[in-house]
Motif scaffolding. Structure first.
Motif, PDB file in Angstrom:
ATOM      1  N   ALA A 117       0.830  -1.206   0.000  1.00 44.18           N
ATOM      2  CA  ALA A 117       0.000   0.000   0.000  1.00 44.18           C
ATOM      3  C   ALA A 117       0.867   1.260   0.000  1.00 44.18           C
ATOM      4  N   ALA A 118       1.979   1.220   0.736  1.00 44.90           N
ATOM      5  CA  ALA A 118       2.878   2.375   0.808  1.00 44.90           C
ATOM      6  C   ALA A 118       3.664   2.559  -0.477  1.00 44.90           C
ATOM      7  N   LEU A 119       4.012   1.466  -1.137  1.00 45.24           N
ATOM      8  CA  LEU A 119       4.841   1.541  -2.332  1.00 45.24           C
ATOM      9  C   LEU A 119       4.192   2.328  -3.463  1.00 45.24           C
ATOM     10  N   ALA A 120       2.889   2.317  -3.510  1.00 48.28           N
ATOM     11  CA  ALA A 120       2.205   3.079  -4.555  1.00 48.28           C
ATOM     12  C   ALA A 120       2.533   4.563  -4.451  1.00 48.28           C
ATOM     13  N   VAL A 121       2.733   5.035  -3.224  1.00 48.69           N
ATOM     14  CA  VAL A 121       3.022   6.456  -2.999  1.00 48.69           C
ATOM     15  C   VAL A 121       4.516   6.740  -3.084  1.00 48.69           C
ATOM     16  N   THR A 123       6.822   5.131  -4.668  1.00 48.58           N
ATOM     17  CA  THR A 123       7.337   4.966  -6.026  1.00 48.58           C
ATOM     18  C   THR A 123       7.057   6.204  -6.868  1.00 48.58           C
ATOM     19  N   ALA A 124       5.845   6.692  -6.792  1.00 48.75           N
ATOM     20  CA  ALA A 124       5.474   7.863  -7.597  1.00 48.75           C
ATOM     21  C   ALA A 124       6.280   9.101  -7.216  1.00 48.75           C
ATOM     22  N   SER A 125       6.657   9.198  -5.939  1.00 50.26           N
ATOM     23  CA  SER A 125       7.366  10.386  -5.462  1.00 50.26           C
ATOM     24  C   SER A 125       8.884  10.202  -5.435  1.00 50.26           C
ATOM     25  N   LYS A 126       9.364   9.061  -5.922  1.00 48.47           N
ATOM     26  CA  LYS A 126      10.800   8.787  -5.983  1.00 48.47           C
ATOM     27  C   LYS A 126      11.452   8.897  -4.602  1.00 48.47           C
ATOM     28  N   THR A 127      10.848   8.190  -3.652  1.00 49.58           N
ATOM     29  CA  THR A 127      11.346   8.159  -2.280  1.00 49.58           C
ATOM     30  C   THR A 127      12.088   6.854  -2.043  1.00 49.58           C
ATOM     31  N   ILE A 128      13.332   6.930  -1.615  1.00 50.52           N
ATOM     32  CA  ILE A 128      14.138   5.734  -1.370  1.00 50.52           C
ATOM     33  C   ILE A 128      13.696   5.092  -0.060  1.00 50.52           C
ATOM     34  N   THR A 129      13.344   3.821  -0.129  1.00 46.19           N
ATOM     35  CA  THR A 129      12.763   3.148   1.034  1.00 46.19           C
ATOM     36  C   THR A 129      13.268   1.715   1.180  1.00 46.19           C
ATOM     37  N   THR A 130      13.138   1.211   2.388  1.00 52.16           N
ATOM     38  CA  THR A 130      13.154  -0.228   2.605  1.00 52.16           C
ATOM     39  C   THR A 130      11.997  -0.529   3.531  1.00 52.16           C
ATOM     40  N   MET A 131      11.345  -1.656   3.316  1.00 49.64           N
ATOM     41  CA  MET A 131      10.191  -2.046   4.115  1.00 49.64           C
ATOM     42  C   MET A 131      10.389  -3.484   4.573  1.00 49.64           C
ATOM     43  N   TYR A 132       9.879  -3.801   5.748  1.00 46.13           N
ATOM     44  CA  TYR A 132      10.005  -5.160   6.257  1.00 46.13           C
ATOM     45  C   TYR A 132       8.901  -6.000   5.626  1.00 46.13           C
ATOM     46  N   ALA A 133       9.160  -6.393   4.376  1.00 48.74           N
ATOM     47  CA  ALA A 133       8.190  -7.171   3.609  1.00 48.74           C
ATOM     48  C   ALA A 133       8.925  -8.273   2.872  1.00 48.74           C
ATOM     49  N   SER A 136       7.766 -11.339  -2.692  1.00 50.23           N
ATOM     50  CA  SER A 136       8.791 -11.316  -3.741  1.00 50.23           C
ATOM     51  C   SER A 136       8.683 -10.096  -4.642  1.00 50.23           C
ATOM     52  N   GLU A 137       7.469  -9.649  -4.900  1.00 49.33           N
ATOM     53  CA  GLU A 137       7.297  -8.511  -5.810  1.00 49.33           C
ATOM     54  C   GLU A 137       7.922  -7.232  -5.267  1.00 49.33           C
ATOM     55  N   ALA A 138       8.132  -7.150  -3.949  1.00 48.62           N
ATOM     56  CA  ALA A 138       8.722  -5.944  -3.372  1.00 48.62           C
ATOM     57  C   ALA A 138      10.183  -5.767  -3.788  1.00 48.62           C
ATOM     58  N   GLY A 139      10.805  -6.816  -4.325  1.00 50.87           N
ATOM     59  CA  GLY A 139      12.178  -6.726  -4.792  1.00 50.87           C
ATOM     60  C   GLY A 139      12.298  -6.549  -6.291  1.00 50.87           C
ATOM     61  N   ASP A 140      11.187  -6.272  -6.949  1.00 51.52           N
ATOM     62  CA  ASP A 140      11.174  -6.075  -8.403  1.00 51.52           C
ATOM     63  C   ASP A 140      11.580  -4.636  -8.719  1.00 51.52           C
ATOM     64  N   GLY A 141      12.793  -4.449  -9.223  1.00 47.34           N
ATOM     65  CA  GLY A 141      13.293  -3.112  -9.516  1.00 47.34           C
ATOM     66  C   GLY A 141      12.585  -2.426 -10.651  1.00 47.34           C
ATOM     67  N   ASN A 142      11.964  -3.182 -11.526  1.00 46.36           N
ATOM     68  CA  ASN A 142      11.187  -2.566 -12.608  1.00 46.36           C
ATOM     69  C   ASN A 142       9.888  -1.980 -12.070  1.00 46.36           C
ATOM     70  N   ARG A 143       9.247  -2.729 -11.221  1.00 42.91           N
ATOM     71  CA  ARG A 143       7.953  -2.304 -10.691  1.00 42.91           C
ATOM     72  C   ARG A 143       8.108  -1.269  -9.582  1.00 42.91           C
ATOM     73  N   TYR A 144       9.114  -1.488  -8.718  1.00 37.74           N
ATOM     74  CA  TYR A 144       9.327  -0.585  -7.582  1.00 37.74           C
ATOM     75  C   TYR A 144      10.788  -0.126  -7.568  1.00 37.74           C
ATOM     76  N   PRO A 145      11.143   0.776  -8.467  1.00 31.71           N
ATOM     77  CA  PRO A 145      12.554   1.169  -8.636  1.00 31.71           C
ATOM     78  C   PRO A 145      13.156   1.948  -7.483  1.00 31.71           C
ATOM     79  N   TRP A 146      12.336   2.412  -6.535  1.00 37.39           N
ATOM     80  CA  TRP A 146      12.860   3.201  -5.411  1.00 37.39           C
ATOM     81  C   TRP A 146      12.828   2.432  -4.100  1.00 37.39           C
ATOM     82  N   HIS A 147      12.405   1.179  -4.155  1.00 34.03           N
ATOM     83  CA  HIS A 147      12.369   0.344  -2.954  1.00 34.03           C
ATOM     84  C   HIS A 147      13.489  -0.679  -2.996  1.00 34.03           C
ATOM     85  N   TYR A 148      14.161  -0.876  -1.860  1.00 29.07           N
ATOM     86  CA  TYR A 148      15.281  -1.809  -1.773  1.00 29.07           C
ATOM     87  C   TYR A 148      14.980  -2.867  -0.720  1.00 29.07           C
TER      88      TYR A 148
END
Length: 400
Positions: A117-121, A123-133, A136-148
């Protein structure tokens, strides 16, 4: 680098107060005393507040260490904390509030549903994040390029556990015991794919509700099917205990492989040791020992600091396996490499990270792969080793 003695402020951690050195923001990302603000999203109210709180201990330790060593390019890290109540519905508003305050680096939230739910926001705002999740999709750099994603994910857990039963233990009659949740469905789908590649078809798949009063029938079906190895996927300690106690009551002791939630210390009080003798969970190699390899000095130092918090005793594995410690060190390395706090430049450095020696393993990112952990960083560890004094709440002995 010389690190001073740990001086974590427990009032900040347990009381859920404002960020360290909190002050009025005067420009994006920095406070008037020139600290570096990091968003800190966790529940400080609601039913999950107490269980999620220990998961941020690693991040607090990292902040303490980094600040003691001079901060990041001379700026001390300050937490800007927001209460998300562990509610996916609250995540967009919480993230937007941080962003409106100029925060462009965030630790949290925790939980796959909350994170997605947080990644939708973010990602759009180009905020560098890590989440305790661990989705597997949370590690997709194409879909979520600002999440590590700095933890292992459900696909890796499925591969590690499946290969352990089939390739290491040489078992062919594999059963699956799974909770009827989105996580259970995802990880079991990954197991089915791996087992097929290994030439093994499950002898039974038993799906139980997490509200089940007992698992006697589900366990009995796997026993009748002749399963000598069972992939056990649930994140609930009470239901895990029910599963092992059902096996014990039926004198059925197959090899068990599952994820790190099996390491809950309380499980050792709820289940007879005999029922756990063949059980192992997925874990990080760096947080395990074997007859030939001891635990590293950095990990040992971390464990000593983590154990300064009473909460670690009951949640040590989850404390150590949190992504926030490694993430903050990765951000520091990227900022110092680029000599800039600008997210676009920091992202470029993060995306080029290769074999960074983290607490949890050799971390690597590419522009398309934002899952830092590989299966080579993982191992299977025994549940019963949690009683060994060497465990120090956060370590376990390798099963192989």
């Amino acid at each position: 680098m010389t690190i001073r003695r740990n001086t974590l402020d427990r009032r900040l951690f347990l009381g859920g107060v404002a960020a360290l050195g909190a002050s009025t923001l005067v420009r994006p990302g920095f406070a008037d005393d020139d600290t570096f603000n990091v968003g800190w999203v966790r529940p400080t109210t609601g039913r999950l507040a107490s269980s999620y709180a220990p998961l941020y201990i690693g991040g607090l330790i990292a902040i303490d260490e980094i600040n003691a060593a001079g901060g990041i390019m001379g700026r001390k890290i300050a937490r800007q904390e927001e209460d998300d109540e562990a509610s996916p519905a609250r995540e967009p508003a919480v993230i937007k509030k941080l962003q409106e305050g100029g925060v462009r680096y965030i630790c949290g939230p925790t939980g796959s549903s909350q994170s997605l739910a947080a990644l939708a926001v973010t990602t759009a705002s180009k905020t560098i994040t890590t989440m305790y999740a661990i989705a597997s999709e949370a590690g997709d750099g194409n879909r979520y390029p600002w999440h590590y994603q700095c933890t292992f994910n459900s696909d890796l857990q499925a591969e590690m556990a499946s290969r352990y039963l089939v390739e290491t233990l040489k078992l062919k009659k594999i059963g699956i015991l799974q909770e009827n949740t989105a996580y259970g469905e995802q990880v079991v789908a990954a197991c089915q794919t791996i087992l097929k590649k290994l030439g093994v078809a499950p002898v039974g798949v038993e799906v139980f509700p997490i509200t089940a009063p007992d698992l006697n029938g589900y366990v009995g079906n796997l026993r009748k099917a002749g399963a000598d190895g069972v992939l056990f996927w649930t994140g609930s300690t009470p239901i895990t205990a029910k599963g092992f106690n059902s096996m014990h009551s039926q004198k059925y002791y197959p090899a068990i492989a599952g994820h790190s939630s099996l390491f809950a210390d309380s499980l050792l009080d709820l289940v007879p040791a005999e029922a756990l003798q063949n059980a192992a969970g997925t874990y990080y190699k760096t947080l395990t020992w074997s007859d030939k390899e001891e635990i590293g000095s950095r990990q040992m130092d971390f464990a000593k600091k983590a154990n300064a918090f009473p909460e670690t005793k009951e949640a040590g594995v989850n404390v150590a396996g949190s992504p926030f410690y490694d993430f903050l060190y990765l951000v520091r390395a990227a900022i110092e490499q680029e000599k800039s706090f600008e997210p676009e430049k920091v992202k470029r450095a993060m995306d080029a990270t290769k074999d960074y020696k983290g607490l949890l393993g050799n971390l690597t990112f590419t522009p398309t792969n934002h899952a830092a952990i590989s299966v080579e960083d993982m191992t299977m560890a025994t549940l019963l080793s949690g009683r060994d004094p060497k465990a120090m709440s956060v370590f376990r002995k390798r099963a192989v």
